[in-house]
Design a protein around this motif. Sequence first.
Motif: not given
Length: 233
Positions: A51-52, A68-72, A101-103
Amino acid sequence: MTKKEILDAIHGKMIISCQAVEGEPLYVEEKSIMYLMARAAKQAGTPAIRTSSIRDVIAIKEETGLPVIGLVKIQYPGYEGYITPTMKEVDDLVAAGSDVVALDCTLRKRGDGITVNEFIAQIKEKYPDIILMADISNYEEGINAWKCGVDIVGTTMSGYTDYTSKKDEPDYELMERLAKDTDIPVIGEGKIHYPDQAVKALQTGVWAIVVGGAITRPLEIAQRFQKAIENSK
């Protein structure tokens, strides 16, 4: 959950991406409603959610208890990438409890003047225990991210950079090559629209897959039906 527990949980499975950014029909200014999509995803059996936004990370973790794999997603001047582009977003995601954390780990221009390799090194120095997922668009970027020490490589950006093919289907070849040539989990993601494509993606040898728009973006789903109908006339 530990890194091993998370990776074991997602192995051979479909992670569901539950995202809505400003301007999309399911984005509500007042509060996150993505926890409802995540609730459905959990009931369907997904082992994790991608999710973002900080508020969605928090709401989805509270609702589901799943990793949760989080990103912004944010576009800064001078940056060609927009997925967790700076340390501020990393800090916020860690504080929110993102398990992964996804980037953006494409080799595109960064407004801060450093390379993605240097950015990854800075993150790992600040957060030695962080689990990083590198969103890449081609083989070179996947290999580079792996050599930089990320924990997961995702084919997320294939077809979304100026130098990758714009075919409206998953990049099976990229999934297969990276799964074969790296020793970390590869997640197949991007343009998986139908169940048979999900099966085929997993058969490339990737560790897991992510499916988003085909499940959690009703406008895209409706448009796909409408386009098919129009094309049949």
